[in-house]
Structure formats: structure tokens, C-alpha cells
Design a protein around this motif. Structure first.
Motif, PDB file in Angstrom:
ATOM      1  N   THR A 257       2.924 -17.487  14.248  1.00  0.00           N
ATOM      2  CA  THR A 257       2.651 -18.899  13.995  1.00  0.00           C
ATOM      3  C   THR A 257       1.138 -18.311  12.693  1.00  0.00           C
ATOM      4  N   PHE A 258       1.291 -17.694  11.887  1.00  0.00           N
ATOM      5  CA  PHE A 258      -0.306 -16.935  11.863  1.00  0.00           C
ATOM      6  C   PHE A 258      -1.266 -18.192  11.761  1.00  0.00           C
ATOM      7  N   SER A 259      -1.161 -19.095  11.278  1.00  0.00           N
ATOM      8  CA  SER A 259      -1.850 -19.873  10.498  1.00  0.00           C
ATOM      9  C   SER A 259      -2.969 -20.434  12.130  1.00  0.00           C
ATOM     10  N   ASN A 260      -1.894 -20.532  13.098  1.00  0.00           N
ATOM     11  CA  ASN A 260      -1.860 -21.722  14.293  1.00  0.00           C
ATOM     12  C   ASN A 260      -2.979 -20.534  15.443  1.00  0.00           C
ATOM     13  N   TYR A 261      -3.817 -19.294  14.848  1.00  0.00           N
ATOM     14  CA  TYR A 261      -3.583 -18.143  15.861  1.00  0.00           C
ATOM     15  C   TYR A 261      -5.062 -18.384  15.636  1.00  0.00           C
ATOM     16  N   THR A 262      -6.136 -17.408  16.545  1.00  0.00           N
ATOM     17  CA  THR A 262      -7.667 -17.194  16.178  1.00  0.00           C
ATOM     18  C   THR A 262      -7.332 -16.044  15.580  1.00  0.00           C
ATOM     19  N   MET A 263      -7.717 -15.193  15.154  1.00  0.00           N
ATOM     20  CA  MET A 263      -6.995 -14.122  14.384  1.00  0.00           C
ATOM     21  C   MET A 263      -9.302 -13.101  15.250  1.00  0.00           C
TER      22      MET A 263
ATOM     23  N   GLN B 293       9.289  -9.979  18.152  1.00  0.00           N
ATOM     24  CA  GLN B 293       8.525 -10.289  19.493  1.00  0.00           C
ATOM     25  C   GLN B 293       6.659 -10.313  17.805  1.00  0.00           C
ATOM     26  N   VAL B 294       6.299 -11.330  18.298  1.00  0.00           N
ATOM     27  CA  VAL B 294       4.826 -10.639  17.808  1.00  0.00           C
ATOM     28  C   VAL B 294       4.551  -9.273  17.287  1.00  0.00           C
ATOM     29  N   GLN B 295       4.023  -8.633  16.086  1.00  0.00           N
ATOM     30  CA  GLN B 295       3.712  -7.261  16.165  1.00  0.00           C
ATOM     31  C   GLN B 295       2.556  -7.570  14.863  1.00  0.00           C
ATOM     32  N   LEU B 296       1.029  -6.862  15.077  1.00  0.00           N
ATOM     33  CA  LEU B 296       0.448  -6.726  14.541  1.00  0.00           C
ATOM     34  C   LEU B 296      -0.190  -5.306  13.904  1.00  0.00           C
ATOM     35  N   VAL B 297       0.222  -4.904  13.058  1.00  0.00           N
ATOM     36  CA  VAL B 297       0.196  -3.931  12.153  1.00  0.00           C
ATOM     37  C   VAL B 297      -1.234  -3.496  11.820  1.00  0.00           C
ATOM     38  N   GLU B 298      -1.855  -3.035  11.732  1.00  0.00           N
ATOM     39  CA  GLU B 298      -3.588  -2.350  10.925  1.00  0.00           C
ATOM     40  C   GLU B 298      -3.128  -1.460   9.871  1.00  0.00           C
ATOM     41  N   SER B 299      -3.535  -1.422   9.180  1.00  0.00           N
ATOM     42  CA  SER B 299      -4.133  -0.040   8.063  1.00  0.00           C
ATOM     43  C   SER B 299      -5.249  -0.159   7.484  1.00  0.00           C
ATOM     44  N   GLY B 300      -5.275   0.844   6.571  1.00  0.00           N
ATOM     45  CA  GLY B 300      -6.525   1.142   5.724  1.00  0.00           C
ATOM     46  C   GLY B 300      -7.824   1.444   6.354  1.00  0.00           C
ATOM     47  N   GLY B 301      -7.261   2.358   7.605  1.00  0.00           N
ATOM     48  CA  GLY B 301      -8.637   3.260   8.642  1.00  0.00           C
ATOM     49  C   GLY B 301      -8.275   4.622   7.405  1.00  0.00           C
ATOM     50  N   GLY B 302      -9.591   5.504   7.576  1.00  0.00           N
ATOM     51  CA  GLY B 302      -9.485   6.660   7.460  1.00  0.00           C
ATOM     52  C   GLY B 302     -10.956   7.058   7.061  1.00  0.00           C
TER      53      GLY B 302
ATOM     54  N   ASP C 161      -5.415 -14.546   4.504  1.00  0.00           N
ATOM     55  CA  ASP C 161      -4.445 -15.209   4.029  1.00  0.00           C
ATOM     56  C   ASP C 161      -3.533 -15.596   4.972  1.00  0.00           C
ATOM     57  N   ASN C 162      -2.913 -16.387   4.836  1.00  0.00           N
ATOM     58  CA  ASN C 162      -1.935 -17.020   5.602  1.00  0.00           C
ATOM     59  C   ASN C 162      -0.983 -17.023   5.012  1.00  0.00           C
ATOM     60  N   ALA C 163      -0.981 -16.924   3.241  1.00  0.00           N
ATOM     61  CA  ALA C 163       0.337 -16.864   2.894  1.00  0.00           C
ATOM     62  C   ALA C 163       0.987 -15.520   3.132  1.00  0.00           C
ATOM     63  N   LYS C 164       0.048 -14.809   3.658  1.00  0.00           N
ATOM     64  CA  LYS C 164       0.525 -12.907   3.477  1.00  0.00           C
ATOM     65  C   LYS C 164       0.210 -13.137   4.952  1.00  0.00           C
ATOM     66  N   ASN C 165      -0.139 -13.611   6.408  1.00  0.00           N
ATOM     67  CA  ASN C 165       0.358 -13.061   7.307  1.00  0.00           C
ATOM     68  C   ASN C 165      -1.013 -12.152   7.445  1.00  0.00           C
ATOM     69  N   THR C 166      -2.098 -12.154   6.614  1.00  0.00           N
ATOM     70  CA  THR C 166      -2.833 -10.519   7.214  1.00  0.00           C
ATOM     71  C   THR C 166      -4.562 -11.357   7.258  1.00  0.00           C
ATOM     72  N   VAL C 167      -4.835 -10.064   7.817  1.00  0.00           N
ATOM     73  CA  VAL C 167      -6.011 -10.474   8.573  1.00  0.00           C
ATOM     74  C   VAL C 167      -7.347  -9.318   7.607  1.00  0.00           C
ATOM     75  N   TYR C 168      -7.867  -9.236   6.821  1.00  0.00           N
ATOM     76  CA  TYR C 168      -8.949  -8.321   6.541  1.00  0.00           C
ATOM     77  C   TYR C 168     -10.197  -8.206   7.425  1.00  0.00           C
TER      78      TYR C 168
ATOM     79  N   THR D 137      -1.630  -7.606   9.394  1.00  0.00           N
ATOM     80  CA  THR D 137      -0.561  -8.063   9.183  1.00  0.00           C
ATOM     81  C   THR D 137       0.439  -8.773   9.920  1.00  0.00           C
ATOM     82  N   ALA D 138       0.495  -9.382  10.498  1.00  0.00           N
ATOM     83  CA  ALA D 138       0.859  -9.819  11.463  1.00  0.00           C
ATOM     84  C   ALA D 138       3.105 -10.283  11.099  1.00  0.00           C
ATOM     85  N   SER D 139       3.038 -10.354  12.601  1.00  0.00           N
ATOM     86  CA  SER D 139       4.123 -11.183  12.197  1.00  0.00           C
ATOM     87  C   SER D 139       5.172 -11.305  13.737  1.00  0.00           C
TER      88      SER D 139
END
Length: 125
Positions: A28-34, A1-10, A71-78, A23-25
Motif C-alpha cells: 500500500t504505497f501511500s503508507n510507506y516512507t520512500m 510480493q513487494v517489487q520496486l522497479v527503478e528507471s530513468g538512469g543513463g 504520485d500515490n495514484a501511480k505508486n511511483t516516487v520520482y 514504481t512499487a507493487s
């Protein structure tokens, strides 16, 4: 299933910086608007920034201070957040939506299909 996991807050002082990651799992990350949204108690979730088809969109209150990247290679949006203000204090959520989103819909939370659990950002004065 689709998971989006945020980090970096504080907790950060006013004028400081934070970088949020999402980071998404399961998709197909590159196909999505983030997108990034934020929410404070008693208020609706509000748009912060989005990356849609190579074009970036920002809420007026973060222009010049926040930068969205991916970074589509890392399935990650910043979300790089600079010059933080106490009013930026909120829970920040990342979201994934259809890659074919009309630009005007990039700003709207209901346009997004998947959401992360959120990460707390607190800016002290």
C-alpha cells in the motif's frame, strides 16, 4: 510480493538533468516512507532523499539540485536531478520503509524494508 522497479538512469553531461522513477507493487504505497540512496563501488550506500509523512529530507550534497516527489495514484516516487556533477555518478536505488519512521531514521538505509534493483547514473565531465 513487494517489487520496486527503478528507471530513468543513463549517461548525461555535467550540468544536465535526469529524472528517476520508481514504481512499487505489492504494498500500500501511500503508507510507506520512500527514499532514494546511491552507491559507488567500494563505498557504502548513502542517503540521497526521502519523503516521509509529507516531509522531504535531502542529503546536504544534493540540496537545491535534486527534488523528490511522489504520485500515490501511480505508486511511483520520482527523483528529479538537476545540475548534475561527475561526483553524482552512482547506482541509484529506491527504497520503501515504514510510514511511521522517525525523521532521523529516514536517512539510514537499515530503516528501509524493500529495495529496488538500482539504476545507473553516469555524469561525464
Amino acid at each position: 510480493q513487494v517489487q520496486l522497479v527503478e528507471s530513468g538512469g543513463g549517461l548525461v553531461q555535467a550540468g544536465g538533468s535526469l529524472r528517476l522513477s520508481c514504481t512499487a507493487s505489492g504494498l500500500t504505497f501511500s503508507n510507506y516512507t520512500m527514499g532514494w540512496f546511491r552507491q559507488t563501488p567500494g563505498k557504502e550506500r548513502e542517503f540521497v532523499a526521502a519523503w516521509n509523512g509529507g516531509v522531504t529530507y535531502y542529503a546536504d550534497f544534493v540540496k537545491g539540485r535534486f527534488t523528490i516527489s511522489r504520485d500515490n495514484a501511480k505508486n511511483t516516487v520520482y527523483l528529479q536531478m538537476n545540475s548534475l556533477k561527475p561526483e553524482d555518478t552512482a547506482v541509484y536505488y529506491c527504497a520503501a520503509g515504514p510510514g511511521s519512521l522517525y525523521a532521523s531514521r529516514s536517512y539510514r538505509a537499515p530503516s528501509y524494508n524493500y529495495w529496488g534493483q538500482g539504476t545507473q547514473v553516469t555524469v561525464s565531465s
